[in-house]
Each structure stands twice: as structure tokens, then as C-alpha cells.
Design a protein around this motif. Structure first.
Motif, PDB file in Angstrom:
ATOM      1  N   LYS A 370       0.812  -1.222   0.000  1.00  0.00           N
ATOM      2  CA  LYS A 370       0.000   0.000   0.000  1.00  0.00           C
ATOM      3  C   LYS A 370       0.845   1.272   0.000  1.00  0.00           C
ATOM      4  O   LYS A 370       0.391   2.318  -0.478  1.00  0.00           O
ATOM      5  CB  LYS A 370      -0.946  -0.002   1.201  1.00  0.00           C
ATOM      6  CG  LYS A 370      -2.055  -1.027   1.081  1.00  0.00           C
ATOM      7  CD  LYS A 370      -3.092  -0.865   2.174  1.00  0.00           C
ATOM      8  CE  LYS A 370      -4.280  -1.799   1.933  1.00  0.00           C
ATOM      9  NZ  LYS A 370      -5.326  -1.640   2.959  1.00  0.00           N
ATOM     10  N   HIS A 371       2.050   1.222   0.561  1.00  0.00           N
ATOM     11  CA  HIS A 371       2.894   2.424   0.628  1.00  0.00           C
ATOM     12  C   HIS A 371       4.049   2.381  -0.372  1.00  0.00           C
ATOM     13  O   HIS A 371       4.951   3.215  -0.309  1.00  0.00           O
ATOM     14  CB  HIS A 371       3.434   2.601   2.048  1.00  0.00           C
ATOM     15  CG  HIS A 371       2.356   2.862   3.062  1.00  0.00           C
ATOM     16  ND1 HIS A 371       1.544   3.975   3.004  1.00  0.00           N
ATOM     17  CD2 HIS A 371       1.949   2.158   4.141  1.00  0.00           C
ATOM     18  CE1 HIS A 371       0.686   3.943   4.017  1.00  0.00           C
ATOM     19  NE2 HIS A 371       0.908   2.844   4.721  1.00  0.00           N
ATOM     20  N   LEU A 372       4.000   1.392  -1.283  1.00  0.00           N
ATOM     21  CA  LEU A 372       5.040   1.321  -2.306  1.00  0.00           C
ATOM     22  C   LEU A 372       4.985   2.553  -3.208  1.00  0.00           C
ATOM     23  O   LEU A 372       6.032   3.069  -3.621  1.00  0.00           O
ATOM     24  CB  LEU A 372       4.865   0.047  -3.136  1.00  0.00           C
ATOM     25  CG  LEU A 372       5.896  -0.202  -4.240  1.00  0.00           C
ATOM     26  CD1 LEU A 372       7.302  -0.247  -3.664  1.00  0.00           C
ATOM     27  CD2 LEU A 372       5.585  -1.505  -4.970  1.00  0.00           C
ATOM     28  N   THR A 373       3.790   3.039  -3.498  1.00  0.00           N
ATOM     29  CA  THR A 373       3.647   4.245  -4.323  1.00  0.00           C
ATOM     30  C   THR A 373       4.309   5.439  -3.651  1.00  0.00           C
ATOM     31  O   THR A 373       5.001   6.228  -4.309  1.00  0.00           O
ATOM     32  CB  THR A 373       2.157   4.547  -4.576  1.00  0.00           C
ATOM     33  OG1 THR A 373       1.551   3.407  -5.197  1.00  0.00           O
ATOM     34  CG2 THR A 373       1.987   5.758  -5.469  1.00  0.00           C
ATOM     35  N   ALA A 379      11.294   8.676  -3.720  1.00  0.00           N
ATOM     36  CA  ALA A 379      12.591   8.384  -4.333  1.00  0.00           C
ATOM     37  C   ALA A 379      12.755   9.163  -5.636  1.00  0.00           C
ATOM     38  O   ALA A 379      13.833   9.708  -5.923  1.00  0.00           O
ATOM     39  CB  ALA A 379      12.726   6.888  -4.597  1.00  0.00           C
ATOM     40  N   SER A 380      11.694   9.243  -6.424  1.00  0.00           N
ATOM     41  CA  SER A 380      11.742  10.010  -7.670  1.00  0.00           C
ATOM     42  C   SER A 380      11.981  11.493  -7.388  1.00  0.00           C
ATOM     43  O   SER A 380      12.758  12.155  -8.089  1.00  0.00           O
ATOM     44  CB  SER A 380      10.432   9.822  -8.441  1.00  0.00           C
ATOM     45  OG  SER A 380      10.416  10.579  -9.618  1.00  0.00           O
ATOM     46  N   SER A 381      11.320  12.006  -6.345  1.00  0.00           N
ATOM     47  CA  SER A 381      11.516  13.422  -5.988  1.00  0.00           C
ATOM     48  C   SER A 381      12.928  13.684  -5.478  1.00  0.00           C
ATOM     49  O   SER A 381      13.521  14.727  -5.772  1.00  0.00           O
ATOM     50  CB  SER A 381      10.481  13.828  -4.922  1.00  0.00           C
ATOM     51  OG  SER A 381       9.163  13.660  -5.392  1.00  0.00           O
ATOM     52  N   ILE A 382      13.479  12.726  -4.717  1.00  0.00           N
ATOM     53  CA  ILE A 382      14.843  12.876  -4.207  1.00  0.00           C
ATOM     54  C   ILE A 382      15.844  12.935  -5.357  1.00  0.00           C
ATOM     55  O   ILE A 382      16.752  13.784  -5.389  1.00  0.00           O
ATOM     56  CB  ILE A 382      15.183  11.724  -3.235  1.00  0.00           C
ATOM     57  CG1 ILE A 382      14.396  11.875  -1.934  1.00  0.00           C
ATOM     58  CG2 ILE A 382      16.679  11.673  -2.943  1.00  0.00           C
ATOM     59  CD1 ILE A 382      14.516  10.681  -0.998  1.00  0.00           C
ATOM     60  N   PHE A 454       5.581   8.200 -12.910  1.00  0.00           N
ATOM     61  CA  PHE A 454       5.469   6.792 -13.315  1.00  0.00           C
ATOM     62  C   PHE A 454       6.007   6.580 -14.725  1.00  0.00           C
ATOM     63  O   PHE A 454       6.644   5.564 -15.007  1.00  0.00           O
ATOM     64  CB  PHE A 454       4.008   6.342 -13.235  1.00  0.00           C
ATOM     65  CG  PHE A 454       3.413   6.450 -11.855  1.00  0.00           C
ATOM     66  CD1 PHE A 454       3.881   5.671 -10.818  1.00  0.00           C
ATOM     67  CD2 PHE A 454       2.398   7.349 -11.586  1.00  0.00           C
ATOM     68  CE1 PHE A 454       3.347   5.770  -9.538  1.00  0.00           C
ATOM     69  CE2 PHE A 454       1.855   7.463 -10.323  1.00  0.00           C
ATOM     70  CZ  PHE A 454       2.325   6.673  -9.285  1.00  0.00           C
ATOM     71  N   LEU A 455       5.761   7.521 -15.611  1.00  0.00           N
ATOM     72  CA  LEU A 455       6.267   7.403 -16.980  1.00  0.00           C
ATOM     73  C   LEU A 455       7.791   7.402 -16.994  1.00  0.00           C
ATOM     74  O   LEU A 455       8.412   6.575 -17.676  1.00  0.00           O
ATOM     75  CB  LEU A 455       5.726   8.543 -17.839  1.00  0.00           C
ATOM     76  CG  LEU A 455       6.247   8.623 -19.272  1.00  0.00           C
ATOM     77  CD1 LEU A 455       5.959   7.332 -20.032  1.00  0.00           C
ATOM     78  CD2 LEU A 455       5.663   9.824 -20.000  1.00  0.00           C
ATOM     79  N   CYS A 456       8.396   8.311 -16.245  1.00  0.00           N
ATOM     80  CA  CYS A 456       9.866   8.344 -16.187  1.00  0.00           C
ATOM     81  C   CYS A 456      10.424   7.042 -15.620  1.00  0.00           C
ATOM     82  O   CYS A 456      11.446   6.525 -16.091  1.00  0.00           O
ATOM     83  CB  CYS A 456      10.328   9.529 -15.350  1.00  0.00           C
ATOM     84  SG  CYS A 456      10.061  11.133 -16.140  1.00  0.00           S
TER      85      CYS A 456
END
Length: 607
Positions: A370-373, A379-382, A454-456
Motif C-alpha cells: 500500500k505504501h510502495l507508491t 525516491a523520484s523526488s529525491i 510513473f512514466l519516467c
């Protein structure tokens, strides 16, 4: 969509008309009420008409003028008389119909009061959820075991995002502290990471990545396909006993089942669990789930705990098989793209049930899903933060898992975060107050808001799979061609791959990465083959996100599956990568696409 609905409505109405005609003929044949009095009325009407014609006075030459004067009045009187007679006839017919309705037997009234069946129906009794609400329906399906090596995208801890959660930094970069990223994503993700560390899967993931990240050992999964034929679990049990005890031609359980499954091989029944099963006894549901889980466990050689992740990987592999354009009926001899697109929705319903069931027994695994998103988005923002310069081993592992886990993250986002009321995001919670989530997915749901992340991630996954030499889903059929090439579906348009582009792209990327430079000479066309499956994957998930809701009935699933089939077929028929990007509504700059591919390829060299 409107045309499809109108056509279905016309079909249902026509079926009702035909059924009423058959019923009327049956009643006449049985002579239950005798001949309807309408025929007598019609005869009287004709006789009356003749007498009226006969009573019309003859007119001579002297009185012709007077006849012309009074002709108008005569016709008016005749019309009024005819109207009164026709109204009397209609009253008689209505009385006759009413008497016929009152004199109908009880069984006929009961049949007319029954609702029309909608959605899936049992292959044996031809009844579904409407006429048999207490009987559990299932889909005949074919499930098989697949093994994928660690160094070919099979490292379970990386592709399910466990490594991603476990390698998140202890604190955010300065530019992200105090923002919504910290409250909405970072804290829930770190909480899930802490819970994951206490599980066996978390410990195994850390041990595997520490010992040998590119081990050739395989991971085992199951993948399921279906021809879309439904069966009541109770009807299947009765048919199984009849097949086994047949005096002349006894059959095994699945030999007889394949005959009922339109001669398509099957070896499991996938229970159709959803909110439509509210009247199904709990014991029936538990027995059906136990039978399904037992078959999957025998194939895997172990009992998965919980079954949630087995089902999520099953969905992921089916979407990958569709995205690569592989023939889904190669193993079982049947099953279309439409039936398997509907299967995706039913497996998502089943995954939601497993998640609710595992909240008590395996809370760490449920938190992970549930918290994988949240973990992926933080992580993407970091990695996008300008002040993040960490190049440590832990950071490299986080980048690697970000690429590997992108497909699974996208699926979990749609399953667990399509309803804004269950989300952690303050933006999504505000939108949930305005629009009810029980009708259709909210337009400001997580997928729609952060689609670019998600696309990236999927493009990075494409770059990593390209560098690893992966050109299929890993579920190739044992009945493949002798050349060893993957068999494609009929709608898949084989691109005239320019081997020069492929060799040029790979050599330039590897050469530039060796010197630490980003390629400025490669183009999107150079990576068309690598991008194609992930772009199709993205387009399919984008369509699923628009339709998916946990309270979908069979008719909604059927309509949604048809929409998904249209999207997939359009993507498979695309002539080139530019056409595919346009069909998927992707308008990212070429420079950004190549940067993400480059980032995915670098994760292979770093590991």
C-alpha cells in the motif's frame, strides 16, 4: 461507447420480444385458455362493416343535388359510429388480455417475474449472479510456472519495490524538507520500510543484494491466462464427479473441464471475488480460494505467505506479455486479448481481497504494497532534487530498484491509490470531498496527478531491460517456434527495425557511459524497440486507471476490457515509435526521454 450501449440495449429488447413470441405460441399450443376473443371481435367487426356498406342508400338523378348537400353529414355520422365501434372493440380486447393474465398459471407468472441475467453465466446451468446470487462463480483459467534469472529482471526484492523502500535515505535533501513530500510520502514510506525490515522478505532482500546482485539464480512466478468461460464452483464439483464416475468414458477433472471451456486447456478456477459476492456463503469463498492457492503453491513448490504478492506478480506478468505483443493462447490453445484484459480486472479484485485478508496475518507485506507508491514518489523526488548528490552504494541500489519496480509500483498505485479517500496525499483528500469515489475513479487520483513520475520510471525500466538484453516478458511458451523467437499476436505490427539504429544506439550509449558523458547524438528512434513495450504498458495502465473501481460489476468489466483492448491493439498496430508516443498521449521532450533511458542503463553498469 454510446453506440455499444445502444446496440446492447437493442439486442436485449429484441431477445425479450422473441421470448414473448415463443411464450405466446406455447400458450396457444397448450390450449391453456382457449382461443383469444379478439378473433371473434375481428369477425364481428367485418360483418358490421359489410352491413354498413349494404345499408348505404342509393341515390337517383333528381335527388343528386340533395345527396351532395347531405353527404358531408352522412360521412361524419359514419365516422363517429366507426369510432365508437373501434373503442368498444379495444375495450373488449383489453378485457380479454386482462382475463388471460389473471388465468395464467403460477409457474408462468413466476417466470415473467424473474430478472434477466446479465454479466457472466455458468457454462453448465447458464445462470449467473442475478439468478444464483448465493453461488460463487469462477473463471476457467490456465496457470503455469515461469522462472526468471536474477540478472534478467527476476530479482524479486528489486521488482516488487522492497529494495526501494529499504534503501530510502534517513532524511530528505534540504530542498524537500518541510514540503508536502515529507508529510505525504516520506513518512509513510519510512514507516513501511521499518515494518518490512522485520519480515522474512525484507531480510532475504538485503541478504541477496549484499551477496551477489547479479546472481544467475532464478526466481519463480506464476502467470495466468483465461478464455473467459465462467463456471459455478458447485457446478464444477458436480460435473467433476460425473466425469470421474462415467461408466463408459471416465475423464479426469481438467479433461472434462476443458470440454466445458470451449476445448481450451485449463487447470485452475479463478474465483470471481468482488462486492457482488455479498450473498455468497463465506465457506464457499474460502474453499474456492483454498483450491486456487493450493494449485499455485504446488506449481511454485512452496506456500506463498501472503498470496497478495503472488497475485500482483501474476498481474504484472500478464501486462508485460500483452505489452510485448506475445501470443497469450500459445500454452492453452485458446483465449483472446479481450478475455485476458477482463482477467486483469478480476485479478485486481482478488489481490484486493488478499490484501484485506493479510492485514491481520502479514501486516508488513500489506504496508509494503500500500505504501510502495509513496516510496516510489519520494525516491523520484529525491533523485530530481538539485541538492541531492549522493553516489553511495545505497543510493545506487535505490536507483536500480526505482527502475525495476516501476511496473509493480504503477499497478499498486491503481489498486490501492485510485480511491482518494484511501490516499495519504492532502491534495487527493481535498478532491475526494467533492466527488464520490464509488461511481468512477476520481479525476485527481494519484495516477493522474503524478503520471509523469510513473512514466519516467517506466522509461528507466526500458533502459535497464535494454542493457540487460531482455526482449520479452520472460514467460515464453514451451510450444514456441523452433527458431526460439517469441511468437507475437496477430495485431502486433513488426517494426522494420533498423539494426543500424539498434547497434548505433547501444554502442553510443555504452561508449559515452564509459567516459561519464551523456549521449547527445542518440535519438528516440535508436531505442524504439526497447521503449515500445514500456510505452504500451503505460498506455494500458492509463486506461485501466480511468475505469478501475472495486465495485465494478461484470458488465462494467466487459465494457472496460473492450476499451483496454482498443488501446492495446492501437499501440500494437503503431507504425513507429513516434506514432506510438502519440497514441499513448506522451508529449515528453526527446532529450528527457533519452536522459531517462540513459539513467536506466547506468544502473546495470553500477551494479
Amino acid at each position: 461507447e454510446a453506440k455499444i450501449k445502444e446496440l446492447r440495449k437493442q439486442t436485449r429488447n429484441r431477445k425479450k420480444e422473441l421470448a414473448q413470441e415463443r411464450r405466446s405460441r406455447a400458450l396457444v399450443d397448450m390450449s391453456a385458455f382457449g382461443r383469444l376473443a379478439g378473433d371473434g371481435a375481428t369477425g364481428c367487426e367485418k360483418k358490421t362493416g359489410k352491413s354498413n356498406e349494404g345499408s348505404e342508400p342509393s341515390v337517383g338523378g333528381v335527388f343528386s343535388a340533395l345527396s351532395n348537400v347531405f353527404s358531408g353529414r352522412t360521412k361524419q355520422g359514419e365516422s363517429s359510429a366507426n369510432d365508437s365501434k373501434s373503442s368498444a372493440t379495444e375495450v373488449k380486447i383489453d378485457d380479454t388480455k386482462q382475463k388471460a393474465e389473471e388465468s395464467k398459471p403460477a409457474w408462468m407468472l413466476e417466470m415473467e417475474a424473474m430478472e434477466d441475467e446479465s454479466g457472466l453465466t455458468c457454462a453448465i446451468c447458464q445462470e449467473g449472479r442475478t439468478l444464483q446470487p448465493t453461488e460463487l462463480l469462477g473463471l476457467y483459467a490456465f496457470i503455469k510456472k515461469v522462472s526468471i534469472p536474477y540478472n534478467k529482471g527476476g530479482f524479486r526484492g528489486s521488482i516488487d519495490g522492497a529494495l526501494l523502500l529499504l534503501t530510502l535515505p534517513y532524511s530528505l535533501p534540504v530542498s524537500l524538507r518541510g514540503t508536502d513530500v515529507e508529510d505525504d510520502w516520506f513518512r509513510p514510506a519510512k514507516s513501511a520500510s521499518s515494518a518490512l525490515k522485520s519480515t522474512d522478505h525484507g531480510a532475504q532482500t538485503l541478504a541477496a543484494v549484499s551477496s551477489s546482485s547479479m546472481s544467475p539464480r532464478p526466481s519463480y512466478f506464476v502467470t495466468t491466462v483465461s478464455a473467459g468461460n465462467a463456471i459455478h464452483c458447485s457446478c464444477h464439483a458436480s460435473a467433476r464427479a460425473a466425469d470421474r464416475n462415467h461408466p463408459k468414458a471416465p475423464k479426469s477433472e481438467w479433461e472434462g473441464a476443458s470440454l466445458r471451456n470451449s476445448r481450451v486447456s485449463c487447470n485452475v478456477i479463478l474465483p470471481l471475488v468482488s462486492q457482488e459476492n455479498s450473498k455468497v456463503p463465506v465457506m464457499s469463498l474460502e474453499n474456492a480460494l483454498h483450491d486456487h492457492n493450493e494449485i499455485a503453491s504446488k506449481l511454485l513448490g512452496t506456500q506463498p505467505k501472503p498470496m497478495l504478492w503472488t497475485m500482483l506478480h501474476d498481474v504484472r506478468l500478464l501486462l508485460l506479455r500483452i505489452s510485448y505483443g506475445e501470443k497469450l493462447n500459445a500454452d492453452c490453445g485458446g483465449g483472446s486479448l479481450t478475455s485476458n484484459c477482463a482477467l486483469i480486472y478480476y485479478m485486481l479484485f482478488m489481490a484486493d481481497l488478499f490484501a484485506r485478508d493479510a492485514e491481520h496475518d502479514s501486516p508488513g507485506a500489506v504496508q509494503h504494497a500500500k505504501h510502495l507508491t509513496s516510496g516510489f514518489l519520494v525516491a523520484s523526488s529525491i533523485l530530481r532534487a538539485s541538492d541531492y548528490k549522493d553516489e553511495s552504494t545505497t543510493s545506487q541500489r535505490m536507483r536500480r530498484s526505482l527502475a525495476d519496480a516501476a511496473p509493480m509500483v504503477s499497478i499498486c498505485c491503481i489498486l490501492f491509490n485510485n480511491d482518494p479517500t484511501n490516499s495519504n496525499s492532502s491534495v487527493e483528500k481535498k478532491s475526494a470531498k467533492k466527488i464520490s469515489p464509488h461511481n468512477m475513479p476520481d479525476p485527481k487520483r494519484c495516477w493522474e496527478l503524478y503520471k509523469d513520475h510513473f512514466l519516467c520510471g517506466l522509461i528507466r525500466c526500458a533502459g535497464r531491460r535494454q542493457a540487460l538484453g531482455i526482449d520479452s516478458s520472460g514467460c515464453e511458451s514451451s510450444r514456441g517456434t523452433s527458431s526460439g523467437r517469441t511468437t507475437r499476436s496477430a495485431s502486433f505490427n513488426e517494426w522494420d527495425a533498423s539494426p543500424e539504429h539498434q547497434r548505433r544506439g547501444s554502442s553510443l550509449m555504452s561508449r559515452n557511459s564509459q567516459f561519464g558523458k551523456r549521449s547527445s547524438t542518440t535519438t528516440v528512434e535508436d531505442h524504439a524497440t526497447a521503449l515500445r513495450p514500456m510505452i504500451t504498458f503505460f498506455a494500458a495502465l492509463d486506461q485501466i486507471s480511468k475505469d478501475f473501481a472495486l465495485n465494478m460489476d461484470d458488465e462494467k468489466v466487459e465494457v472496460s476490457a473492450e476499451r483496454l483492448v482498443h488501446v492495446v491493439e492501437e499501440c500494437q498496430k503503431a507504425d513507429n515509435i513516434r506514432s506510438l508516443l502519440s497514441l499513448a498521449n506522451i508529449f515528453m521532450e526527446d532529450k528527457k526521454i533519452i536522459e531517462e533511458i540513459d539513467a536506466g542503463r547506468k544502473t546495470v553498469q553500477q551494479s
